[in-house]
Design a protein around this motif. Structure first.
Motif, PDB file in Angstrom:
ATOM      1  N   THR A  77      -1.737   7.120  -5.141  1.00  0.00           N
ATOM      2  CA  THR A  77      -3.046   6.048  -6.322  1.00  0.00           C
ATOM      3  C   THR A  77      -4.177   4.779  -5.651  1.00  0.00           C
ATOM      4  O   THR A  77      -2.713   4.009  -5.537  1.00  0.00           O
ATOM      5  N   PRO A  78      -5.354   5.049  -5.852  1.00  0.00           N
ATOM      6  CA  PRO A  78      -6.579   5.954  -6.123  1.00  0.00           C
ATOM      7  C   PRO A  78      -6.421   6.791  -4.663  1.00  0.00           C
ATOM      8  O   PRO A  78      -6.404   6.193  -3.340  1.00  0.00           O
ATOM      9  N   ARG A  79      -6.977   8.147  -4.538  1.00  0.00           N
ATOM     10  CA  ARG A  79      -6.979   8.883  -3.659  1.00  0.00           C
ATOM     11  C   ARG A  79      -8.232   8.246  -3.082  1.00  0.00           C
ATOM     12  O   ARG A  79      -9.513   7.918  -4.466  1.00  0.00           O
ATOM     13  N   TRP A  84      -5.404   6.820   3.507  1.00  0.00           N
ATOM     14  CA  TRP A  84      -6.754   5.853   4.019  1.00  0.00           C
ATOM     15  C   TRP A  84      -6.620   4.248   3.600  1.00  0.00           C
ATOM     16  O   TRP A  84      -7.643   4.057   4.985  1.00  0.00           O
ATOM     17  N   TYR A  85      -5.817   3.658   3.450  1.00  0.00           N
ATOM     18  CA  TYR A  85      -5.690   2.069   3.417  1.00  0.00           C
ATOM     19  C   TYR A  85      -5.270   1.676   5.244  1.00  0.00           C
ATOM     20  O   TYR A  85      -6.331   0.787   5.854  1.00  0.00           O
ATOM     21  N   PHE A 142      -4.044   7.133  -1.149  1.00  0.00           N
ATOM     22  CA  PHE A 142      -4.230   5.352  -0.998  1.00  0.00           C
ATOM     23  C   PHE A 142      -2.955   5.284   0.488  1.00  0.00           C
ATOM     24  O   PHE A 142      -3.873   4.671   1.119  1.00  0.00           O
ATOM     25  N   TYR A 169       0.891  -1.390   0.024  1.00  0.00           N
ATOM     26  CA  TYR A 169       0.424   0.032  -0.102  1.00  0.00           C
ATOM     27  C   TYR A 169       1.398   1.563   0.028  1.00  0.00           C
ATOM     28  O   TYR A 169      -0.209   2.765   0.356  1.00  0.00           O
TER      29      TYR A 169
END
Length: 85
Positions: A41-43, A52-53, A49, A37
């Motif tokens: 991207t992806p946002r 937020w991952y 990423f 990760y």
């Protein structure tokens, strides 16, 4: 010489304990494998990423920990003979 209590039984590995262990292991593996990760991207709503991952794993890890708790608790109840709530 030490004596063990007569009611002490060795731990038993059951399928529910294996599943509970996998539930607890999944977040560690997913988050310690940074190369999977380590990208932008992806946002998601403008957040890269990489961030937020990791934050997405917080509720997932909580749910998996709760599932592991329920599996072990259910098995302990069955082992003690009280299958009801």
């Amino acid at each position: 010489m030490t004596a063990t209590p007569p009611d002490t039984k060795p731990p038993v590995i059951t399928p529910s304990r294996v599943i509970a262990g996998l539930c607890l292991l999944a977040p560690f593996v997913a988050l310690l494998w940074v190369n999977s990760y380590s990208r932008l991207t992806p946002r998601f709503i403008g957040i890269p990423f990489f961030y937020w991952y990791q934050m997405a794993w917080v509720p997932v890890a909580a749910a998996l920990t709760y599932a592991a708790y329920l599996l072990v608790r259910r098995e302990e109840r069955v082992r003690k003979g009280g299958a009801g709530k």
